[in-house]
Design a protein around this motif. Structure first.
Motif, short mmCIF file in Angstrom:
data_model
loop_
_atom_site.label_atom_id
_atom_site.label_comp_id
_atom_site.label_asym_id
_atom_site.label_seq_id
_atom_site.Cartn_x
_atom_site.Cartn_y
_atom_site.Cartn_z
N ARG A 851 7.44 -10.73 -22.95
CA ARG A 851 8.70 -9.84 -22.78
C ARG A 851 9.74 -10.65 -22.27
NH1 ARG A 851 6.24 -5.79 -18.46
NH2 ARG A 851 7.83 -4.18 -19.34
N GLU A 874 5.24 6.49 -26.31
CA GLU A 874 5.67 5.09 -26.20
C GLU A 874 6.02 4.60 -27.61
OE1 GLU A 874 2.12 3.27 -24.27
OE2 GLU A 874 1.00 3.36 -26.38
N TYR A 876 7.21 0.55 -29.77
CA TYR A 876 7.42 -1.01 -29.59
C TYR A 876 7.93 -1.46 -31.06
CZ TYR A 876 4.52 -0.52 -25.63
OH TYR A 876 3.90 -0.52 -24.33
N ARG A 880 6.98 2.04 -34.06
CA ARG A 880 7.77 3.17 -33.68
C ARG A 880 7.87 4.05 -34.93
NH1 ARG A 880 12.61 0.48 -35.95
NH2 ARG A 880 12.10 -1.76 -36.30
N SER A 907 6.41 1.79 -22.74
CA SER A 907 7.42 1.25 -22.97
C SER A 907 8.41 2.12 -23.92
CB SER A 907 7.65 -0.19 -23.53
OG SER A 907 7.32 -1.09 -22.33
N ARG A 908 9.74 2.16 -24.14
CA ARG A 908 10.48 2.97 -25.04
C ARG A 908 11.17 1.89 -25.81
NH1 ARG A 908 6.54 6.23 -22.46
NH2 ARG A 908 7.09 8.67 -22.98
N TYR A 909 10.92 1.80 -26.98
CA TYR A 909 11.87 0.55 -27.82
C TYR A 909 13.06 1.60 -28.37
CZ TYR A 909 13.48 -1.87 -32.07
OH TYR A 909 14.05 -2.41 -32.99
N THR A 911 16.07 1.80 -26.55
CA THR A 911 16.80 2.78 -25.49
C THR A 911 18.16 2.38 -25.52
OG1 THR A 911 14.52 3.12 -24.33
CG2 THR A 911 16.69 3.23 -23.03
N TYR A 933 17.63 -1.58 -25.84
CA TYR A 933 16.78 -2.39 -24.85
C TYR A 933 15.28 -1.55 -25.04
CZ TYR A 933 18.15 0.54 -21.19
OH TYR A 933 18.40 1.50 -20.32
N SER A 934 14.32 -2.29 -24.40
CA SER A 934 12.94 -1.58 -24.18
C SER A 934 12.87 -1.22 -22.87
CB SER A 934 11.92 -2.39 -24.59
OG SER A 934 10.48 -1.72 -24.50
N GLN A 936 11.02 0.94 -19.63
CA GLN A 936 9.87 1.36 -19.16
C GLN A 936 10.06 1.61 -17.59
OE1 GLN A 936 6.92 -1.62 -17.87
NE2 GLN A 936 5.68 -0.84 -19.44
#
Length: 1005
Positions: A851, A874, A876, A880, A907-909, A911, A933-934, A936
C-alpha cells in the motif's frame, strides 16, 4: 492381538461378503409411503443411528480380546454417538494435511501403529420382519472395517465415502442381537484417499437395516433419452432382480398425473420403455422432476426422474441443447463441530446459501457426497460434478506422481472407486459429469476407470483434471470428454478458447482460491468465460473454511486449523480457504462471486435518456419471475424511486428499457441504482431476494456546493516555536508540528484531541493469505519494519492565514537500503485544515508495494464513521463489483471483516471523503482533492493483524487507526495458483498524492 486376517494392507482384498453396489434407494411397503420419500415412514427401514458402546485403541495390535463374541461385558466402555468422527469426540489426533500422507509412503502398506475403534450395539429386529431378508447398510466408514453379528464374522469393507451393504439374514436371531464393528484408521485404501482435508475416522455416515423380500428388485437404472428436438423422451428403465419378480413401473408427473406404465416378470435383468411426449425438462433454473415407482416383491421403490440431455457438440458443453456456464463451487463435507458428519439441515443450509448467491454447480470435492445431498441437488436445481473417492496426491512427494495409476496392481482398486460411485448415483438428474478423482497422476488405471464409466453410462460427460499435459502422464485422453485445468491464468483461458485445434470444452475445476480476503480476480475470469463458448465455467476453491470450533485459554471462541493440535505433517491454515466461514457466514468473497455470476446483466445504453440494456444470462428461463426496482440518489440521499414493468426477456437475449427517472438539473453526485429481485418465494429465499444490482453515475451540472464559501471574518494564526516544536493556534484549534519528526504530534479542535501519536506514511499491510508468495520478498526488503528518516524539515511559510512545512524523508527497514525517498509539504490554513502533498520515488529493483498512504491514529472514543465511497462492505481495486458508491454510516467495529486468520481487511476502495468522529460528531474529515483513496479505520494496526494467527490473539485497541491509502495493492487469489494480475499490482516507482484533514463538528454542519 486378535486373530484377524490382515485385509487392510492386502491389495487383492477390497471387501469380503459385501453386496454388489446398486442405486441408492429405500424400499417402502406401499406407494403412498414411497411418495413421501421419508425413510422413517418405511416399515422396511430401521435406523441403527444412536448411542453405541465404544473403545479406542492407539493400535489394532493392542486389541487382545475377542470383543465381538456374544455376551462380552461392555459396561465399562464409553458411549459414542453414531454417526460421528472419533477426532470430533476427543479420540485420536486431529490432523490436517493437504498433499502429504500422514504416514510413510510405502504402498500398499500402512503403519503397524494403526488406530482402531471398536463399536458395539445391541438391537432388536421387528417382529414383522420375520421371513424377510435383513441387510445392513453403512453409508460411510473411514477407512475400513470388520463386521460381526452375534459373534459371527460377517464381512469386511474399505473405501470410506461409499455405502457398504451386507446380508445379515444368516446371523440374526429372535430377540436381542449384537453388532460389533472394528474400524481402522488406515488401510491400503488410504493411499487413494489423500484429499486436502482433516483426516477423520469412524462410522461417520448413517447406519441402518433394511428388510427385503427373498425375490426382489436389486437395482434400477433409468435413462431419459430425449429426441433431437427435445419434444419426446423415452425413459429406458433397466431393472435387475434377485429371483423371479413380477414388476410394475409407473411414471408420474409432478402434479400426480400418470405418464406411462409397464409391467412384466423379470428373473435377472430386463428393460422397460416409457415414452413421454412434450416432456417437462430438468435444468438447474427450473428443476422439474417426475416420479418413477418400481413395484415388485412386496416392495415399492421411488426414484425422482429429471429429463435432460447432456452432451458436447463442436467443443461446447450443452444441456438440453443450450450452452451452459457452470458457475460452481467445490464443496467438502465439513462441519465446525461434527467434522465430516453432516446433518441433513446443514446440507440444506449450504445449498440454500449457494442458491442465494447465484451458484448453479457443485463439484463434490473429492469424493461422492451423502446420497441425500444429491436428492437435494435434484430438487433445488444444481449441476453436480460427482467425483470418485480417489486422490493419491502424496505420491508426488514420494517421487512419482503417476506411481499408483500406472501400476496394474492397483487397477481393481481404482476401477472399484468408479463403479461404486456410478452405481450408487446413476439415477440423479443433477449429475451432469462424472469425475475420475483428483490429483492422482494419470495412467492406465484412470483410463480403465473412464472407459468402464463410459460403457456403463454414456449419458454424461467424463472429467479428470489430472490428465492435463502439464503433468506428463499417459498421452491417451480420448476417454475424457472435457479438458480441465486448475488455476489457469486468464491469458491461458484466452489462449485455449482461441485455439481452433482444441476441440473439447474447458472446465476450470478449481480457480480463484478463496482463502481469507480473496477472489480479486473473478471479473477478469468471467469476462473471458462469458465471451467464448468453449469455456464452460468453473468451480471456485472452495465453499467453506474447514475451521474447528475451539476455545482459547482465555475462554474466547475461535476456529482452529492445521497445526493447532500438534499434528504433523500439517499444512496449517491452508484448510481455511472458503467463501463462507466454518459457521456459514458469507465472506465478502461470496458477495463478489454472486455479483460476477449474476443471471442478469445491466449496462448503460444512453443514460441521458434513461436507457439501460438488460441481458438475460439464464440459459432456459425468461425474466418474468424477476422484479426490478430503481432509485436515484443525490450525494447518497434517495431522490426518487419506482418499479419497472415485468420483463419477459428470453434467455440469452437482451433488450433496452427506459427507466423513468428525472434527468438531474442540479449539482451534486447523482447515481441510478437498479436492483433485480425474485418476485416469488422459493425454498431458499423469500420474494424480494436480491439477485443482482447495478449502479450508474448520472451526468449532472456542476454543484454550487463545490464553490468556496465566503466568510465574514479573517482567520489569524499564532505561531510559536520551542525547540523542534512549532505550535499553530487558531480561533478554535491548536496543532503542534515537530520539525525533528517531520510530522504532527498534536491536533485539536475546541480542545478535543484528534491525534494519538504521530501521522506517518505507511506501506505495510497485514499480509492477506493471497500475499503468501510476495510477502517473503516484502519482508526481505523490510516493508514490515519501516522507520522514517528525516533529512530536512523546515517551516517555509508562517503567515496569518497559512503555515507551511517542507520535509524530505525516506522509509526503510534495518539491513536494507531505503525503500523509498520522498518530499512532503504540510500546510495549515486559518480554519485548522491540514493539507499534505507528497511525492515519492521507490527504489527501482524492489517488488511492488502492499500500500502507499498515510496512517493517522485517533484517540479512543472516535467510533463513528461516515464516508462517501464504495460500500457497504470491504472493496479493493480488483474486488469491487459487489459494492456500490454511496454515503455510508457505520462504526469502527463494523468496518472490520473477520477472517479465521487475521489479515488485511475492511478497506473501502474509491472513497471520496470520510469522517471519523466521537458520538457528538467531533472529529476529522479526510478528503483527497480531485481524486479518491482507499479508506480503512480499525481498532488494530497492520502490525497487530500481522502478528496474530488466530482471532483470539487480537487485542482490540481503544484508538482508531485510520489508513488513507493513495493506492492499495490488489487482492487476487494467489494463495494457490496464479499471481496477482499486473494491472492490480502496486508496481509504480513514483507516486504523488494530496490529502486534506479537516477538524469538524458534524452537528454544526
Amino acid at each position: 492381538m486378535l486373530h484377524l486376517t490382515k485385509y487392510w494392507d492386502d491389495l487383492h482384498v477390497l471387501h469380503v461378503n459385501r453386496e454388489e453396489p446398486r442405486a441408492h434407494y429405500i424400499p417402502y411397503a406401499d406407494e403412498r409411503s414411497a411418495q413421501s420419500a421419508k425413510r422413517g415412514q418405511s416399515p422396511l427401514y430401521q435406523t441403527l443411528n444412536g448411542q453405541w458402546k465404544f473403545r479406542y485403541y492407539n493400535s489394532v495390535h493392542e486389541v487382545k480380546d475377542a470383543f465381538y463374541e456374544d455376551g462380552v461385558d461392555v459396561s465399562g466402555w464409553d458411549d459414542l454417538l453414531v454417526p460421528s468422527c472419533w477426532q470430533s469426540n476427543g479420540y485420536d489426533q486431529m490432523h490436517y494435511s493437504n498433499v502429504n500422507y500422514p504416514f510413510p509412503c510405502d504402498p500398499p502398506f500402512v503403519p503397524d501403529r494403526n488406530p482402531a475403534g471398536l463399536y458395539l450395539r445391541d438391537f432388536q429386529v421387528r417382529e414383522e420382519w420375520l421371513g424377510k431378508q435383513k441387510h445392513v447398510v453403512f453409508e460411510g466408514v473411514n477407512s475400513c472395517f470388520y463386521l460381526w453379528v452375534n459373534g459371527s464374522f460377517v464381512g469386511y469393507s474399505q473405501g470410506s465415502r461409499m455405502p457398504a451393504e451386507f446380508d445379515l439374514t444368516p446371523y440374526l436371531r429372535d430377540g436381542s442381537n449384537r453388532m460389533a464393528v472394528m474400524v481402522l484408521k488406515w488401510s491400503d485404501g488410504s493411499y487413494l484417499e489423500d484429499q486436502d482435508a482433516w483426516r477423520y475416522s469412524g462410522i461417520f455416515r448413517d447406519v441402518y437395516l433394511l428388510a427385503r423380500s427373498e425375490s426382489r428388485v436389486r437395482d434400477v437404472f433409468y435413462r431419459a433419452d430425449l429426441s433431437e428436438g427435445l419434444d419426446q423422451s423415452v425413459v429406458q428403465c433397466t431393472i435387475d432382480t434377485v429371483g423371479s419378480v413380477d414388476v410394475t413401473i409407473q411414471l408420474v408427473d409432478a402434479s400426480g398425473v400418470k405418464q406411462g406404465e409397464a409391467s412384466g416378470t423379470i428373473d435377472g435383468s430386463a428393460t422397460f420403455s416409457l415414452t413421454v411426449e412434450q416432456p417437462e425438462l430438468w435444468h438447474a433454473e427450473r428443476p422439474y422432476l417426475y416420479s418413477l415407482f418400481v413395484t415388485g416383491g412386496g416392495e415399492v421403490l421411488h426414484f425422482k426422474v429429471g429429463m435432460r440431455k447432456v452432451e458436447v457438440r463442436d467443443g461446447v458443453f450443452l444441456i438440453n441443447g443450450q450452452a451452459v456456464k457452470l458457475k460452481g463451487v467445490n464443496r467438502h463435507d465439513s462441519h465446525p463441530e461434527l467434522g465430516q458428519t453432516i446433518p441433513l439441515k446443514h446440507m440444506i443450509q449450504d445449498l440454500h446459501l449457494m442458491k442465494r448467491h447465484n451458484v448453479n454447480t457443485v463439484r463434490t470435492s473429492h469424493y461422492p457426497n451423502d446420497s441425500r445431498f444429491l436428492d437435494l441437488c435434484d430438487e433445488l436445481g444444481f449441476y453436480v460434478i460427482d467425483e470418485a473417492d480417489l486422490e493419491c496426491h502424496g505420491v508426488l512427494h514420494a517421487g512419482d506422481y503417476h506411481m499408483l495409476t500406472k501400476d496394474p496392481a492397483w487397477e481393481a482398486a481404482f476401477i472399484e472407486r468408479a463403479i461404486r460411485m456410478v452405481e450408487r448415483d446413476k439415477n440423479h438428474a443433477c449429475i451432469v459429469m462424472w469425475s475420475m478423482g483428483n490429483e492422482s497422476g494419470y495412467g492406465v488405471n484412470h483410463i480403465a476407470m473412464a472407459r468402464w464409466t463410459k460403457e456403463r453410462d454414456s449419458s454424461r460427460v467424463i472429467h479428470y483434471e489430472g490428465a492435463a499435459l502439464k503433468y506428463n502422464g499417459h498421452p491417451d485422453t480420448d476417454c475424457l470428454d472435457v479438458n480441465s485445468r486448475m488455476y489457469a491464468t486468464v491469458q491461458e483461458l484466452l489462449d485455449y478458447a482461441t485455439n481452433e485445434s482444441l476441440n473439447k470444452p474447458l472446465l476450470q475445476c478449481e480457480y480463484s482460491h478463496a482463502m481469507g480476503n480473496s477472489c480479486g480476480d473473478l471479473q477478469d475470469y468471467w469476462d473471458v468465460i462469458y465471451k467464448y463458448p468453449k469455456l464452460m465455467g468453473g468451480c471456485v476453491w472452495e465453499w467453506c473454511d474447514h475451521g474447528i470450533k475451539a476455545v482459547s485459554p482465555e475462554g474466547e471462541a475461535y476456529f482452529a486449523y492445521g497445526g493447532d493440535f500438534g499434528d504433523k505433517p500439517s499444512d496449517g491454515n491452508f484448510c481455511i480457504d472458503g467463501l463462507v466461514s466454518p459457521d456459514r457466514i458469507p465472506h465478502t468473497n461470496l458477495l463478489e462471486l454472486k455479483k460476477v455470476i449474476a443471471p442478469v446483466l445491466l449496462e448503460a445504453e444512453e443514460l441521458s435518456k434513461g436507457l439501460v440494456r438488460v441481458t438475460n444470462r439464464y440459459d432456459f428461463i425468461d425474466l418474468s419471475d424477476c422484479v426490478m426496482a430503481w432509485k436515484v440518489e443525490r450525494d447518497g440521499e434517495t431522490m426518487e424511486q419506482g418499479l419497472l414493468p415485468v420483463l419477459h426477456t428470453a434467455p440469452k437475449q437482451s433488450e433496452v428499457i427506459e427507466v423513468p427517472y428525472t434527468i438531474p438539473a442540479e449539482g451534486g453526485r447523482w447515481f441510478l441504482q437498479i436492483t433485480v429481485m425474485q418476485s416469488r418465494d422459493t425454498r431458499w429465499a423469500a420474494a424480494g431476494h436480491e439477485l443482482t444490482s447495478e449502479q450508474f453515475e448520472l451526468p449532472a451540472p456542476h454543484s454550487s456546493m463545490d464553490q468556496e464559501t465566503t466568510i465574514a471574518w479573517k482567520p489569524s494564526l499564532k505561531v510559536r516555536t520551542e525547540g523542534s516544536e512549532v505550535t499553530i493556534e487558531g480561533f478554535d484549534f491548536l496543532h503542534v508540528f515537530d520539525l525533528q519528526a517531520g510530522t504532527f504530534t498534536r491536533v485539536t479542535k475546541h480542545g478535543v484531541p484528534l491525534l494519538q501519536g504521530m501521522p506517518k506514511f505507511h506501506i505495510w499491510r497485514a499480509p492477506a493469505d493471497n500475499d503468501r508468495k510476495i510477502k517473503v520478498f516484502w519482508r526481505q526488503e523490510g516493508y514490515d519494519r519501516i522507520e522514517t528518516k528525516v533529512y530536512r524539515s523546515e517551516m517555509t511559510l508562517a503567515a496569518a492565514d497559512k503555515v507551511r512545512f517542507e520535509v524530505e524523508f525516506s522509509l526503510g527497514g534495518y539491513i536494507k537500503l531505503p525503500i523509498l525517498r520522498g518530499t512532503s509539504i504540510w500546510e495549515i490554513d486559518g480554519e485548522g485544515v491540514i493539507t499534505v502533498a507528497a511525492e515519492m520515488k521507490v527504489r527501482e529493483e524492489l517488488p511492488y508495494l502492499p500500500r502507499i498512504g498515510l496512517q493517522w491514529m485517533m484517540p479512543g472514543g472516535n467510533e463513528e464513521l461516515e464516508y462517501f465511497g464504495y460500500g457497504p462492505h470491504e472493496s479493493y481495486v480488483d474486488k469491487r463489483r459487489s459494492v456500490r458508491k454511496g454515503k455510508y454510516a457505520l462504526t469502527v467495529d463494523e468496518m472490520y471483516q473477520s477472517y479465521v486468520v487475521p489479515q488485511e481487511n475492511g478497506s473501502r476502495y474509491g472513497t471520496e471523503w470520510a469522517t471519523v468522529s466521537n458520538a457528538l460528531g467531533m472529529g476529522l474529515k479526510f478528503t483527497s482533492p480531485g481524486s479518491s483513496y482507499s479508506f480503512q479505520a480499525l481498532h488494530y494496526t497492520p502490525e497487530d493483524l500481522t502478528e496474530a494467527m488466530h482471532t483470539y490473539e487480537l487485542k482490540r485497541r481503544k484508538e482508531t487507526i485510520v489508513h488513507l491509502d493513495h493506492r492499495m495493492n490488489g487482492i487476487g487469489s494467489s494463495s494457490c495458483g496464479t499471481d496477482l494480475l499486473e494491472a492490480y499490482q502496486l508496481s509504480d516507482k513514483e507516486f504523488a498524492f494530496k490529502l486534506e484533514i479537516a477538524p469538524v463538528m458534524k452537528e454544526d454542519e
